[in-house]
Design an enzyme around this catalytic site. Structure first.
Site, mmCIF file in Angstrom:
data_model
loop_
_atom_site.group_PDB
_atom_site.id
_atom_site.type_symbol
_atom_site.label_atom_id
_atom_site.label_comp_id
_atom_site.label_asym_id
_atom_site.label_seq_id
_atom_site.Cartn_x
_atom_site.Cartn_y
_atom_site.Cartn_z
ATOM 1 N N HIS A 69 0.827 -1.204 0.000
ATOM 2 C CA HIS A 69 0.000 0.000 0.000
ATOM 3 C C HIS A 69 0.862 1.255 0.000
ATOM 4 O O HIS A 69 1.903 1.300 0.643
ATOM 5 C CB HIS A 69 -0.950 -0.012 1.201
ATOM 6 C CG HIS A 69 -2.057 -0.988 1.045
ATOM 7 N ND1 HIS A 69 -1.873 -2.338 1.192
ATOM 8 C CD2 HIS A 69 -3.352 -0.807 0.706
ATOM 9 C CE1 HIS A 69 -3.021 -2.953 0.967
ATOM 10 N NE2 HIS A 69 -3.926 -2.051 0.664
ATOM 11 N N PRO A 70 0.389 2.290 -0.702
ATOM 12 C CA PRO A 70 1.162 3.539 -0.775
ATOM 13 C C PRO A 70 0.995 4.385 0.480
ATOM 14 O O PRO A 70 0.034 4.222 1.234
ATOM 15 C CB PRO A 70 0.537 4.252 -1.981
ATOM 16 C CG PRO A 70 -0.897 3.802 -1.942
ATOM 17 C CD PRO A 70 -0.839 2.348 -1.494
ATOM 18 N N GLU A 85 -9.256 6.613 -4.393
ATOM 19 C CA GLU A 85 -9.639 6.637 -2.984
ATOM 20 C C GLU A 85 -9.037 7.851 -2.279
ATOM 21 O O GLU A 85 -9.730 8.546 -1.526
ATOM 22 C CB GLU A 85 -9.214 5.336 -2.303
ATOM 23 C CG GLU A 85 -10.022 4.143 -2.766
ATOM 24 C CD GLU A 85 -9.339 2.802 -2.579
ATOM 25 O OE1 GLU A 85 -9.954 1.795 -2.957
ATOM 26 O OE2 GLU A 85 -8.198 2.747 -2.076
ATOM 27 N N GLN A 86 -7.758 8.106 -2.519
ATOM 28 C CA GLN A 86 -7.110 9.245 -1.869
ATOM 29 C C GLN A 86 -7.670 10.565 -2.406
ATOM 30 O O GLN A 86 -7.871 11.521 -1.644
ATOM 31 C CB GLN A 86 -5.591 9.170 -2.033
ATOM 32 C CG GLN A 86 -4.994 8.036 -1.201
ATOM 33 C CD GLN A 86 -3.501 8.180 -0.994
ATOM 34 O OE1 GLN A 86 -2.963 9.276 -0.969
ATOM 35 N NE2 GLN A 86 -2.829 7.046 -0.814
ATOM 36 N N PHE A 117 1.304 3.401 7.021
ATOM 37 C CA PHE A 117 0.037 3.631 7.711
ATOM 38 C C PHE A 117 -1.093 3.312 6.739
ATOM 39 O O PHE A 117 -1.126 3.827 5.623
ATOM 40 C CB PHE A 117 -0.033 5.100 8.142
ATOM 41 C CG PHE A 117 -1.304 5.487 8.823
ATOM 42 C CD1 PHE A 117 -1.514 5.194 10.159
ATOM 43 C CD2 PHE A 117 -2.285 6.185 8.138
ATOM 44 C CE1 PHE A 117 -2.680 5.576 10.801
ATOM 45 C CE2 PHE A 117 -3.457 6.579 8.766
ATOM 46 C CZ PHE A 117 -3.658 6.274 10.104
ATOM 47 N N VAL A 121 -9.608 5.293 3.638
ATOM 48 C CA VAL A 121 -9.839 6.734 3.541
ATOM 49 C C VAL A 121 -11.284 7.088 3.216
ATOM 50 O O VAL A 121 -11.751 8.165 3.580
ATOM 51 C CB VAL A 121 -8.873 7.418 2.543
ATOM 52 C CG1 VAL A 121 -7.444 7.306 3.012
ATOM 53 C CG2 VAL A 121 -9.043 6.886 1.137
#
Length: 167
Positions: A69-70, A85-86, A117, A121
């Protein structure tokens, strides 16, 4: 592309894996293993099967899934689903100060836990994400790993709901 549960149930393992490869960030081994539990009665059964694959995976596989995950608010290349999503909570439009805050928090979190983390979101705002960063940094590594996997399961549910059509 979108599919019904019936269409997914009828696919061979390769097609099923390809169709659901983006549900769990860069981890096609999850749908590949979940395929064996077909037929799925509905989206919830499919999701639960995929979550069980993650839950029964080795710690190393789980950590690899988390690390796929980024970082939040990053400008790095990421999966299309993560970008959307972000962007949905404005993480693609951070002020320079907000961007710097996210970078500092991302790095502090990774320094402590050894992985990024993770938070679903879609359930949050910029402010609630920042508050969660601060709150969760006080957790133990085991607690954070468990929370990250819980968040990933939530993200996967949202992604499934976006591509699985009602019958």
């Amino acid at each position: 592309m979108q599919y019904t549960i019936s269409q997914l149930n009828e696919m061979n393992q390769e097609a099923f894996t390809e169709a659901l490869a983006t549900i769990f960030e860069d981890s096609p081994w999850i749908p590949k293993n979940a395929w064996e539990k077909r037929p799925f009665a509905d989206i919830s059964a499919l999701h639960q099967s995929m979550v069980e694959v993650v839950q029964t995976a080795s710690k190393e596989q789980q950590l690899n899934l988390i690390c796929a995950h980024p970082d939040l608010g990053t400008k790095a290349k990421m999966a299309e689903a993560s970008v959307k999503e972000q962007a949905g909570v404005g993480l693609d439009r951070l002020t320079p100060e907000e961007f710097q805050r996210f970078q500092v928090l991302n790095q502090a979190y990774k320094d402590k836990f050894g992985f990024p983390f993770i938070i679903a979101v879609k359930n949050h705002t910029k402010d609630s994400i920042l508050a969660a960063f601060v709150e969760r940094t006080s957790n133990t590594k085991d607690a954070e790993m468990a929370q990250a996997l819980k968040e990933i399961a939530c993200i996967a549910k949202f992604r499934l709901e976006a591509i699985v059509l009602p019958e």
